[in-house]
Design a protein around this motif. Sequence first.
Motif, PDB file in Angstrom:
ATOM      1  N   HIS A 255      34.018  40.298  41.031  1.00 18.50           N
ATOM      2  CA  HIS A 255      35.308  40.255  41.730  1.00 18.50           C
ATOM      3  C   HIS A 255      35.612  41.658  42.226  1.00 18.50           C
ATOM      4  O   HIS A 255      35.871  42.572  41.435  1.00 18.50           O
ATOM      5  CB  HIS A 255      36.412  39.771  40.797  1.00 18.50           C
ATOM      6  N   SER A 290      36.207  38.014  48.357  1.00 21.49           N
ATOM      7  CA  SER A 290      36.119  38.105  46.905  1.00 21.49           C
ATOM      8  C   SER A 290      37.338  37.478  46.245  1.00 21.49           C
ATOM      9  O   SER A 290      38.457  37.568  46.760  1.00 21.49           O
ATOM     10  CB  SER A 290      35.998  39.573  46.475  1.00 21.49           C
ATOM     11  N   THR A 295      32.127  36.724  44.483  1.00 21.63           N
ATOM     12  CA  THR A 295      32.134  37.490  45.732  1.00 21.63           C
ATOM     13  C   THR A 295      31.018  37.007  46.647  1.00 21.63           C
ATOM     14  O   THR A 295      29.900  36.740  46.198  1.00 21.63           O
ATOM     15  CB  THR A 295      31.966  38.998  45.450  1.00 21.63           C
TER      16      THR A 295
END
Length: 303
Positions: A255, A290, A295
Amino acid sequence: MTDFHHPALLYCRDAEYVAGVTAFVRSAVNDDNPVLIAVPGANLDLLRAALTDLGDRVDFADMAVAGRNPGRILPSVLLRFAAEHPGRRVSIVGEPIWRDRTPMEYPACAVHEALINAAFAGRDAAILCPYDVGQLDPSVIADAWSTHPTMIEDGALRDSHRYADPVATAAALNRPIPPPPAEAESLVYEKTVAAVRCFVRRHAAAHLPEDRAEELVLAASEVAANTVEHTSGRGRVTVWTEPGLIACHFEDSGHLTDPLAGRVAPADIRHRGYGLVLTNELCDLVRIHSSPSGTTVRLHKLR
């Protein structure tokens, strides 16, 4: 006291465009501000012709080249120009969106426009962004009202009724990246990026000149390195071709929480965060989406 202005200029004819931009430029030159005009080719020619009397007091750049990848505009065009003139107010005309921008490119452009406000907060600068209301989709003009604090419409400057927090706006404009084609070849990787380099090189070498192929390999390596360093799971890279380009699509469980990652260069290239800046430099498009669930990164290199 610093004072940052970021108006959008809404125009629909060449004469209106030239009048609005040259008024901004001449005012900045009269105030002895360094000025950069970064707009796409045909518009660049119009403005050069209208400003010949200013000589070398204005710098010019073709945004279709310098800003081909929207993620490159902040670090390599706008912030670089500001850094070249420390202690002075800079004035910039930046036109990152034009009719030929593709649906894949546009979200990166809109995110860029929102993040200008975060990157230049507290800086002494003015950035004018022209929008061709006769050529662009109405949804693009609507987004401009969200990404610019003020608007110039029919020659009048007014506050934007839709402008809000730039980071939240950027997140809202950053649409999820479409999945790769089902038939495209993929590679799962973990712990090392060596296999990613070989995989991307094999595909890129068949479609790109050697130097451009190696640029894509290096960019892919930087993205894969983020997976290896910052996630506990594996990553997947998928490569395929589309008309005029080769695409690399990355997915991992990480992330990315910094909205300016890849768009503001660190003070030293050895510092963390330079890899995504380099990736933006090397590619013709970089899309990043993301969330806490993972992501996705899409790289394009034109053929």
